[in-house]
Each structure stands twice: as structure tokens, then as C-alpha cells.
Design an enzyme around this catalytic site. Structure first.
Site, mmCIF file in Angstrom:
data_model
loop_
_atom_site.group_PDB
_atom_site.id
_atom_site.type_symbol
_atom_site.label_atom_id
_atom_site.label_comp_id
_atom_site.label_asym_id
_atom_site.label_seq_id
_atom_site.Cartn_x
_atom_site.Cartn_y
_atom_site.Cartn_z
ATOM 1 N N SER A 3 -32.023 -35.150 -33.359
ATOM 2 C CA SER A 3 -33.228 -35.969 -33.399
ATOM 3 C C SER A 3 -34.391 -35.024 -33.653
ATOM 4 O O SER A 3 -34.494 -33.986 -32.991
ATOM 5 C CB SER A 3 -33.412 -36.710 -32.073
ATOM 6 N N ASP A 34 -40.186 -34.127 -21.492
ATOM 7 C CA ASP A 34 -39.913 -35.140 -22.502
ATOM 8 C C ASP A 34 -39.573 -36.454 -21.802
ATOM 9 O O ASP A 34 -38.759 -36.487 -20.889
ATOM 10 C CB ASP A 34 -38.732 -34.662 -23.360
ATOM 11 N N GLN A 59 -28.550 -28.171 -26.076
ATOM 12 C CA GLN A 59 -28.910 -28.235 -27.491
ATOM 13 C C GLN A 59 -29.786 -27.049 -27.870
ATOM 14 O O GLN A 59 -30.340 -26.369 -27.015
ATOM 15 C CB GLN A 59 -29.636 -29.545 -27.817
ATOM 16 N N ARG A 101 -29.152 -35.260 -17.368
ATOM 17 C CA ARG A 101 -29.631 -36.628 -17.575
ATOM 18 C C ARG A 101 -28.784 -37.556 -16.716
ATOM 19 O O ARG A 101 -27.716 -38.021 -17.117
ATOM 20 C CB ARG A 101 -29.575 -37.004 -19.053
ATOM 21 N N GLU A 124 -24.563 -38.980 -33.953
ATOM 22 C CA GLU A 124 -25.862 -38.321 -34.052
ATOM 23 C C GLU A 124 -25.747 -36.847 -33.692
ATOM 24 O O GLU A 124 -25.252 -36.495 -32.630
ATOM 25 C CB GLU A 124 -26.872 -38.988 -33.116
ATOM 26 N N ASP A 165 -33.353 -39.247 -37.281
ATOM 27 C CA ASP A 165 -32.104 -38.705 -36.727
ATOM 28 C C ASP A 165 -31.159 -38.297 -37.848
ATOM 29 O O ASP A 165 -31.030 -39.005 -38.858
ATOM 30 C CB ASP A 165 -31.385 -39.750 -35.862
#
Length: 345
Positions: A262, A57, A126, A111, A259, A246
Site C-alpha cells: 500500500s 498510523d 514490512q 495488530r 496485496e 495498492d
């Protein structure tokens, strides 16, 4: 440190032992509910993929993947996944999943370019999910239907959490509202995208913002999306552009929007070519994933990711994601959080 949100008054409602038990309760209950709601079966997912296949991604297109050489592959480069948006679609094809059914998995990522604060960590966990759909289901109406089912699973999990820990009180509204990113721009023309989200979430409690990735009437994007997984350029039956978005809630502990997910209907051959051209990424058509999609070898799908630590943070009323997951934090942030009652794991 300027990005650390400091609640005026914060007192954890659960001690460390209760927090760990609560995390287990929420994760086990929610994933079973998600699986039942969307008819998903669990699959095993990779932590890393080979570089250069177009499977990873790209998020906003600027984040660097963590890479390393693989000795037994002639030092070919592998990279830790950012998410599994494209990998899941390949897996749907490999497993011959029928329309109306799908898969979910535990996605763990690193990340390295994240700016660390209450909500953002170097470590991302997630539930990544993906389901096969028919051509007739590539509509805003179907997108909304799936969002409502996911939100129902979230509220059931909130109810169980509050029943288990009497000191935690429910706050999520009964229903989730829907608003397009262009509508937000027209409603709050003088606010930034983040400020628009804060304003609408404070008003409505829970919102799904539709249409993220394409440029709005002011020539700017609400937020970035890679051109090769979510479909953000197709005009829906409501006349608005975008089949993604979102899930956001108003989070009173931090006094801001939050949030949780997504997600979106994924690109078909037509929208992939259109979005690659818009983003000047047409060279990607030669990559493994893109070739298979353009050859019609991948099913139409809808999918997304739901933050595990984020959901636990919200339902346990924590002020920092580091109270839920073990990660690395600047020492001055850790000390300041400790002073405010946020004990980072």
C-alpha cells in the site's frame, strides 16, 4: 475458521530448512534492490511511540493500538506502531533529505484486531519507505513511475529465487497494469471491492489500483485510508481522484488476489485540511504531526509499505503466512493447516 482458504491440492515446494534460507535470501536481496531503485538509505525505526502526538498510523481508523504505561514518564501511554507512515515524514525533515532521495526501515507491528487467515497475522513486518519529492512530482504519472520501479525489484527477486530453487517456477507478469478504483466499480458494478480485485488480478496478473480512501460514484469507498497520510482526494492529471493505491497480484496458490504493498503520494497542507474535513477529524489539526505539516515544516513525499512475510510467502509459493513468520494462531487453525500440508512456524 471460515476465513481459512483451503487449496484443493497443496504441496510445499521447500522443506523447513530451505524455507528459512529462502526467507533470508529474499529479504536481503529485495531490500538492497529497493534501496538502489528508489535511492533510499536505511534508518532505525521505533517499535512504539507516545500516544496523543498524531504520529501513529490510524489505518482504517477503527483498529486499536496496543498500549502500555511507561513508568519513568509518569505512566504516560505508549502505543505499538501500526505502521510508520507519519513517523517517516518527520524523519525526512529531521535528516534533511533532499528531493529524489529517501529512507527505508524494518517496520514491526502488532495488530490485535486482525482477523486471522492465510494472509493476516497479529504480527506485521514490512519495509516502510519514504522519499522526498518536488511539487511537480505530485502527479499520477510519477506515482506510476515509482510503482513500476518497485515492481521491477519484485520481479528481479522472483528471478533470483527461481534460479536458487529450481522447483519454484516464475508466475509474475512482465509488466504491472494500472486501473482506478472507480473504473473497477464501473467494470464490475455487481461485485464487492474484494471481488473486483480478484477479477481484475485474475485477468491481468499484476495490478496497481489507484484511488483508495475516497468515496466512489456509488457513495462507498473501495477501502478505507486514514485522512492524514495518503492523498486520496486530489484530482490528478487524468481527471481521476486519488494519488495513492495498492500493488496487487493474482496468486495461483490460493486462487485469489494478493496485496503486496500500500503506497501513495502524501498529503500536502491543502489536501490534509480537505480530508480531515471529509472524515470529520478536524480536531487532529492540533496534534504535533499535523501542526508541523500545516506549518510547512515537513517535506512533500511519497511512501508506502511492502510486506516482508507476504513477499516471501508469494515468492516461495506458500499457502499460509504462518509458514513464513512466527505468530499466534488458533489451535484448530494450526491443526487444520497441518493436515493440508501447511506447517505453521
Amino acid at each position: 475458521m471460515s476465513k481459512l482458504i483451503k487449496p484443493i491440492v497443496y504441496q510445499p515446494l521447500l522443506d523447513t530448512k530451505q524455507t528459512e534460507q529462502g526467507i533470508k535470501l529474499i529479504k536481503e536481496f529485495f531490500q538492497q534492490n529497493l534501496s538502489t531503485e528508489l535511492r533510499l538509505r536505511r534508518v532505525t525505526a521505533p517499535l512504539f511511540v507516545l500516544q496523543g502526538l498524531g504520529i501513529n498510523d490510524d489505518l482504517n481508523g477503527v483498529e486499536r493500538a496496543v498500549t502500555f504505561p511507561v513508568k519513568d514518564l509518569g505512566d504516560a501511554k505508549a502505543e505499538v506502531v501500526h505502521s510508520l507512515a507519519k513517523w517517516k515524514r518527520l524523519t525526512l525533515a529531521e535528516y534533511h533529505i533532499e528531493p529524489g532521495y529517501g529512507i527505508y526501515t524494518d517496520m514491526n507491528a502488532i495488530r490485535a484486531d486482525e482477523e486471522l487467515d492465510n494472509l493476516h497475522s497479529l504480527y506485521v513486518d514490512q519495509w516502510d519507505w519514504e522519499a522526498v519529492i518536488t511539487p511537480e512530482q505530485r502527479t499520477v504519472a510519477y506515482l506510476k513511475h515509482i510503482v513500476e520501479r518497485i515492481y521491477a525489484a519484485i520481479r528481479r527477486t522472483e528471478y533470483l529465487t527461481c534460479e536458487t530453487y529450481a522447483q519454484i517456477k516464475p508466475f509474475l507478469p512482465e509488466r504491472i497494469s494500472f486501473v482506478h478504483s472507480e473504473e473497477l466499480l464501473q467494470r464490475y458494478p455487481n461485485l464487492s471491492p474484494k471481488e473486483r480485485e480478484d477479477a481484475i488480478c485474475k485477468e491481468l496478473g499484476a495490478v496497481f489500483v489507484i484511488g483508495i480512501g475516497g468515496k466512489l460514484s456509488n457513495g462507498k469507498k473501495h477501502d478505507g485510508r486514514a485522512p492524514d497520510y495518503d492523498d486520496w482526494s486530489t484530482v490528478g492529471e487524468d481527471g481521476r481522484v486519488g494519488l495513492n493505491g495498492d500493488i496487487l497480484i493474482w496468486y495461483p496458490v490460493l486462487g485469489r488476489s494478493f496485496e503486496l504493498s500500500s503506497m501513495g503520494i502524501r498529503v500536502n497542507e491543502e489536501s490534509l485540511l480537505r480530508q480531515l474535513a471529509i472524515e470529520d477529524k478536524e480536531d487532529r489539526k492540533q496534534l504535533y504531526f499535523h501542526r508541523k505539516l500545516l506549518a510547512g515544516e515537513l517535506p512533500l513525499s511519497i511512501g508506502g509499505g511492502i510486506g516482508q512475510s507476504r513477499l516471501c510467502m508469494v515468492l516461495l509459493h506458500k499457502a499460509h503466512i504462518g509458514e513464513i513468520q512466527a505468530s499466534i494462531w488458533p489451535e484448530d487453525m494450526r491443526m487444520e493447516c497441518e493436515e493440508m500440508g501447511m506447517t505453521l512456524i
